[in-house]
Design a protein around this motif. Structure first.
Motif, PDB file in Angstrom:
ATOM      1  N   ALA A   1       0.851  -1.194   0.000  1.00  0.00           N
ATOM      2  CA  ALA A   1       0.000   0.000   0.000  1.00  0.00           C
ATOM      3  C   ALA A   1       0.890   1.247   0.000  1.00  0.00           C
ATOM      4  O   ALA A   1       2.017   1.223   0.488  1.00  0.00           O
ATOM      5  N   ARG A   2       0.346   2.347  -0.535  1.00  0.00           N
ATOM      6  CA  ARG A   2       1.130   3.578  -0.626  1.00  0.00           C
ATOM      7  C   ARG A   2       0.205   4.779  -0.754  1.00  0.00           C
ATOM      8  O   ARG A   2      -0.878   4.679  -1.321  1.00  0.00           O
ATOM      9  N   TYR A   3       0.622   5.909  -0.171  1.00  0.00           N
ATOM     10  CA  TYR A   3      -0.047   7.173  -0.503  1.00  0.00           C
ATOM     11  C   TYR A   3       0.991   8.268  -0.644  1.00  0.00           C
ATOM     12  O   TYR A   3       2.062   8.237  -0.051  1.00  0.00           O
ATOM     13  N   SER A   4       0.664   9.257  -1.471  1.00  0.00           N
ATOM     14  CA  SER A   4       1.605  10.317  -1.818  1.00  0.00           C
ATOM     15  C   SER A   4       1.567  11.451  -0.811  1.00  0.00           C
ATOM     16  O   SER A   4       0.720  11.500   0.089  1.00  0.00           O
ATOM     17  N   GLU A   5       2.494  12.388  -0.984  1.00  0.00           N
ATOM     18  CA  GLU A   5       2.518  13.582  -0.151  1.00  0.00           C
ATOM     19  C   GLU A   5       1.299  14.456  -0.451  1.00  0.00           C
ATOM     20  O   GLU A   5       0.774  14.473  -1.554  1.00  0.00           O
ATOM     21  N   GLY A   6       0.848  15.191   0.525  1.00  0.00           N
ATOM     22  CA  GLY A   6      -0.288  16.089   0.336  1.00  0.00           C
ATOM     23  C   GLY A   6      -1.040  16.301   1.623  1.00  0.00           C
ATOM     24  O   GLY A   6      -1.040  15.433   2.504  1.00  0.00           O
TER      25      GLY A   6
ATOM     26  N   TYR B   1       3.395  -4.270   3.367  1.00  0.00           N
ATOM     27  CA  TYR B   1       4.456  -3.306   3.080  1.00  0.00           C
ATOM     28  C   TYR B   1       3.777  -1.975   2.751  1.00  0.00           C
ATOM     29  O   TYR B   1       2.895  -1.945   1.888  1.00  0.00           O
ATOM     30  N   ALA B   2       4.163  -0.899   3.411  1.00  0.00           N
ATOM     31  CA  ALA B   2       3.478   0.379   3.212  1.00  0.00           C
ATOM     32  C   ALA B   2       4.475   1.534   3.143  1.00  0.00           C
ATOM     33  O   ALA B   2       5.315   1.697   4.026  1.00  0.00           O
ATOM     34  N   ASP B   3       4.379   2.328   2.082  1.00  0.00           N
ATOM     35  CA  ASP B   3       5.161   3.562   1.938  1.00  0.00           C
ATOM     36  C   ASP B   3       4.236   4.751   2.160  1.00  0.00           C
ATOM     37  O   ASP B   3       3.239   4.904   1.455  1.00  0.00           O
ATOM     38  N   ARG B   4       4.581   5.597   3.127  1.00  0.00           N
ATOM     39  CA  ARG B   4       3.738   6.734   3.482  1.00  0.00           C
ATOM     40  C   ARG B   4       4.381   8.045   3.054  1.00  0.00           C
ATOM     41  O   ARG B   4       5.580   8.234   3.204  1.00  0.00           O
ATOM     42  N   HIS B   5       3.550   8.958   2.526  1.00  0.00           N
ATOM     43  CA  HIS B   5       4.016  10.281   2.084  1.00  0.00           C
ATOM     44  C   HIS B   5       5.122  10.166   1.042  1.00  0.00           C
ATOM     45  O   HIS B   5       6.074  10.937   1.051  1.00  0.00           O
ATOM     46  N   ILE B   6       5.004   9.173   0.147  1.00  0.00           N
ATOM     47  CA  ILE B   6       6.017   8.982  -0.889  1.00  0.00           C
ATOM     48  C   ILE B   6       5.322   8.852  -2.244  1.00  0.00           C
ATOM     49  O   ILE B   6       4.386   8.075  -2.400  1.00  0.00           O
ATOM     50  N   SER B   7       5.785   9.618  -3.214  1.00  0.00           N
ATOM     51  CA  SER B   7       5.215   9.584  -4.558  1.00  0.00           C
ATOM     52  C   SER B   7       5.483   8.237  -5.216  1.00  0.00           C
ATOM     53  O   SER B   7       6.498   7.582  -4.959  1.00  0.00           O
ATOM     54  N   GLY B   8       4.564   7.844  -6.082  1.00  0.00           N
ATOM     55  CA  GLY B   8       4.744   6.603  -6.828  1.00  0.00           C
ATOM     56  C   GLY B   8       5.488   6.806  -8.133  1.00  0.00           C
ATOM     57  O   GLY B   8       5.645   5.883  -8.921  1.00  0.00           O
ATOM     58  N   LYS B   9       5.972   8.034  -8.372  1.00  0.00           N
ATOM     59  CA  LYS B   9       6.621   8.341  -9.648  1.00  0.00           C
ATOM     60  C   LYS B   9       7.887   7.535  -9.856  1.00  0.00           C
ATOM     61  O   LYS B   9       8.184   7.084 -10.948  1.00  0.00           O
ATOM     62  N   SER B  10       8.671   7.343  -8.791  1.00  0.00           N
ATOM     63  CA  SER B  10       9.914   6.592  -8.901  1.00  0.00           C
ATOM     64  C   SER B  10       9.935   5.464  -7.881  1.00  0.00           C
ATOM     65  O   SER B  10       9.740   5.696  -6.687  1.00  0.00           O
ATOM     66  N   ALA B  11      10.194   4.249  -8.345  1.00  0.00           N
ATOM     67  CA  ALA B  11      10.262   3.094  -7.444  1.00  0.00           C
ATOM     68  C   ALA B  11      11.510   3.145  -6.574  1.00  0.00           C
ATOM     69  O   ALA B  11      11.528   2.622  -5.462  1.00  0.00           O
TER      70      ALA B  11
ATOM     71  N   HIS C   1      -4.151  16.200   2.327  1.00  0.00           N
ATOM     72  CA  HIS C   1      -5.327  15.352   2.562  1.00  0.00           C
ATOM     73  C   HIS C   1      -4.981  13.863   2.561  1.00  0.00           C
ATOM     74  O   HIS C   1      -5.866  13.016   2.602  1.00  0.00           O
ATOM     75  N   GLN C   2      -3.685  13.545   2.510  1.00  0.00           N
ATOM     76  CA  GLN C   2      -3.259  12.151   2.512  1.00  0.00           C
ATOM     77  C   GLN C   2      -2.921  11.732   3.941  1.00  0.00           C
ATOM     78  O   GLN C   2      -2.070  12.327   4.584  1.00  0.00           O
ATOM     79  N   THR C   3      -3.584  10.704   4.442  1.00  0.00           N
ATOM     80  CA  THR C   3      -3.366  10.237   5.818  1.00  0.00           C
ATOM     81  C   THR C   3      -3.259   8.720   5.832  1.00  0.00           C
ATOM     82  O   THR C   3      -3.424   8.052   4.814  1.00  0.00           O
ATOM     83  N   ASP C   4      -2.994   8.182   7.027  1.00  0.00           N
ATOM     84  CA  ASP C   4      -2.914   6.731   7.185  1.00  0.00           C
ATOM     85  C   ASP C   4      -4.235   6.033   6.900  1.00  0.00           C
ATOM     86  O   ASP C   4      -4.277   4.816   6.706  1.00  0.00           O
ATOM     87  N   GLN C   5      -5.331   6.811   6.897  1.00  0.00           N
ATOM     88  CA  GLN C   5      -6.618   6.199   6.573  1.00  0.00           C
ATOM     89  C   GLN C   5      -6.609   5.660   5.143  1.00  0.00           C
ATOM     90  O   GLN C   5      -7.294   4.686   4.839  1.00  0.00           O
ATOM     91  N   SER C   6      -5.823   6.318   4.282  1.00  0.00           N
ATOM     92  CA  SER C   6      -5.695   5.818   2.913  1.00  0.00           C
ATOM     93  C   SER C   6      -5.063   4.438   2.912  1.00  0.00           C
ATOM     94  O   SER C   6      -5.517   3.535   2.208  1.00  0.00           O
ATOM     95  N   ILE C   7      -4.018   4.251   3.712  1.00  0.00           N
ATOM     96  CA  ILE C   7      -3.364   2.942   3.824  1.00  0.00           C
ATOM     97  C   ILE C   7      -4.341   1.913   4.378  1.00  0.00           C
ATOM     98  O   ILE C   7      -4.464   0.800   3.865  1.00  0.00           O
ATOM     99  N   GLU C   8      -5.066   2.295   5.430  1.00  0.00           N
ATOM    100  CA  GLU C   8      -6.016   1.371   6.065  1.00  0.00           C
ATOM    101  C   GLU C   8      -7.093   0.922   5.087  1.00  0.00           C
ATOM    102  O   GLU C   8      -7.480  -0.251   5.060  1.00  0.00           O
ATOM    103  N   GLY C   9      -7.581   1.869   4.279  1.00  0.00           N
ATOM    104  CA  GLY C   9      -8.606   1.520   3.298  1.00  0.00           C
ATOM    105  C   GLY C   9      -8.091   0.573   2.239  1.00  0.00           C
ATOM    106  O   GLY C   9      -8.771  -0.394   1.862  1.00  0.00           O
TER     107      GLY C   9
END
Length: 514
Positions: A7-12, A42-52, A14-22
């Protein structure tokens, strides 16, 4: 089947751990539905998916996949796996080579499926069309090795680089010797991992030592001082004596195979075939007749776990369904129009991905280096020849040689493929042997995204987007008669079918484009 969730969510704001939980909740529901045992998240938080490369948990996931720790990865949608489509294709290729499947909890067919086509093209091009570039990389490495230096090669634990040459790192070499001693004494790889992690040893990306790292350590001839690169042998001081090394090889039990890789060989549509009624994944099944002959089937996972009342779809003969999918793909989907449309899409993806290739930054650095060399040469020509200028010019020339080697390596890892090569690779599927297991496997992995099976038909979802569907792919209806659990196809003239029957997509099998 064992699996993990990414799971992953980007910086911003309105981005919170609730996104990961969902995401995790949806992925767990998908796993439960399809009988997948989740081993971890495996979870990356506040990290863009642009580059692996900038996602530590994603890189740990790939390392663990290559170590054979699980059989599949579940992500919420393809954009959680990545946003750069060439990166997506390359990392999916790494998972595939490790025998690990990738599933999407919230998408029947992943967004941007031409990335899968690109993955196949890159794999094929690397094997059949990139020999010239590969030879250039080898030549560059050989020239560097002739000077007694390693060409950008990562050094194993226990060695460090001094003036481009491998020398023993006395701070970590004793740890390597202890790992060999422990392994030969029968303490096992797990104990070796715990020992290295306890002493603060990390992998090349700074993460904890994995099983794969230890296995490579125990098999590497570099520890006896042999650095063999591109056919040229470079000698260094050994950390382990040859007798100890040979004893460790005797302890090694040979190659490891996971259950996923074995299942793929036996059931062609494993992990991409689903029940059209309850949505559960179809699983490989078999039974033995009175004559002793073994029969193979695809069975609805829900029906297999909970009984015949749980789902109305009966088991389907494996060979029948496999053959039908292969024939439909080669004969109906792979038209010249489709091949040209797919080529356009692959070329677009490649152009987009090349913008973010490491070679771009390396070439920029090389241009800067050449300008500095030119300035020094002009100064020398004007008569300013202090020793410091001569020394600096030599440093820049050595740096340029290293940069050129790194550029060749980056271009080899992300080759630029010509339009002719892409078209040729795609067209080669039209001429393949439909009975050859290797060809069948490659065809399905490249073009088939999903197969939904019903009592009287199957629907194939190909890796083609809607905008490419108008490119003239022919749809040929084929009926089958239900005979117990072993259906047989019957001939069918498409023009003889009523228009309303075709429109309702009923009582026949047809490839479907998305």
């Amino acid at each position: 089947m064992t699996g993990v969730i990414y799971a992953r969510y980007s910086e911003g704001p309105h981005q919170t751990d609730q996104s990961i939980e969902g995401q995790v909740a949806d992925c767990k529901a998908y796993a439960a539905k399809n009988g997948i045992n989740i081993l971890g998240v495996y979870a990356d938080r506040h990290i863009s998916g642009k580059s692996a490369a900038t996602r530590p948990e994603f890189q740990r996931l790939i390392d663990d996949a290559q170590a054979g720790r699980f059989e599949c990865v579940i992500v919420w949608k393809i954009d959680r796996f990545g946003r750069n489509r060439q990166d997506i294709a390359l990392y999916k290729l790494k998972l595939k080579r490790a025998g690990v499947k990738l599933f999407y909890a919230a998408e029947s067919v992943p967004e941007g499926p031409e990335g899968i086509i690109l993955e196949s093209v890159l794999e094929g091009i690397a094997e059949y069309y990139s020999e010239d570039l590969r030879q250039k990389v080898i030549r560059g490495r050989r020239e560097t090795l002739k000077k007694g230096k390693l060409a950008g090669t990562a050094l194993p634990i226990g060695y460090k680089r001094v003036d481009g040459r491998p020398v023993i790192d006395e701070s970590t070499a004793p740890l390597v010797r202890e790992v060999y001693r422990m392994y030969i004494a029968g303490e096992g790889v797990k104990s070796c991992i715990e020992y290295l992690n306890a002493h603060g040893v990390t992998g090349s990306r700074g993460g904890k030592i994995s099983q794969a790292v230890v296995y490579r350590m125990l098999r590497s001839k570099r520890y006896i001082g042999i650095f063999d690169e591109s056919g040229i042998e470079l000698r260094a001081d050994p950390i382990i004596d040859e007798a100890t090394y040979e004893e460790a090889q005797k302890m090694h039990k040979g190659s490891r195979q996971n259950a996923a890789a074995k299942a793929k060989d036996e059931y062609l549509l494993s992990c991409c075939c689903f029940c059209g009624y309850c949505g559960a994944m179809l699983v490989g099944d078999s039974g033995t007749g009175k004559s002793g002959r073994t029969y193979h089937y695809y069975t609805c996972g829900k029906r297999k776990r909970k009984g015949s009342k749980a789902c109305q779809l009966k088991s389907l003969n494996r060979d029948f369904l496999d053959d039908l999918v292969i024939s439909a793909t080669v004969e109906d989907m792979l038209t010249e129009e489709t091949i040209k449309a797919l080529t356009d899409e692959v070329m677009d993806i490649q152009a987009e991905g090349q913008k973010e290739s490491p070679a771009v930054a390396l070439k920029s650095a090389l241009d800067g280096n050449k300008k500095k060399q030119a300035n020094i040469v002009r100064a020398i020509e004007l008569g300013n020849t202090p020793d410091i200028l001569i020394s600096r010019l030599q440093e820049l020339q050595n740096e340029a040689t290293d940069l050129e080697a790194e550029i060749r390596q980056a271009e080899y890892e992300r080759p630029t493929v010509s339009r002719e090569a892409v078209e040729g690779w795609l067209r080669s599927f039209k001429m393949g042997d439909k009975k050859d297991p290797a060809f069948r496997k490659r065809l399905v992995e490249t073009f088939v995204a999903r197969v939904d099976v019903y009592k009287d038909k199957a629907v194939i979802y190909y890796n083609i987007t809607e905008k490419r569907a108008a490119s003239g792919v022919r749809i040929r209806p084929v009926t089958w008669a239900q005979r117990g659990s072993n259906p047989r196809p019957s001939g069918c003239d498409p023009d003889a079918l009523p228009a309303e029957l075709c429109a309702r997509n009923e009582n026949y099998y047809t490839p479907v484009l998305l």
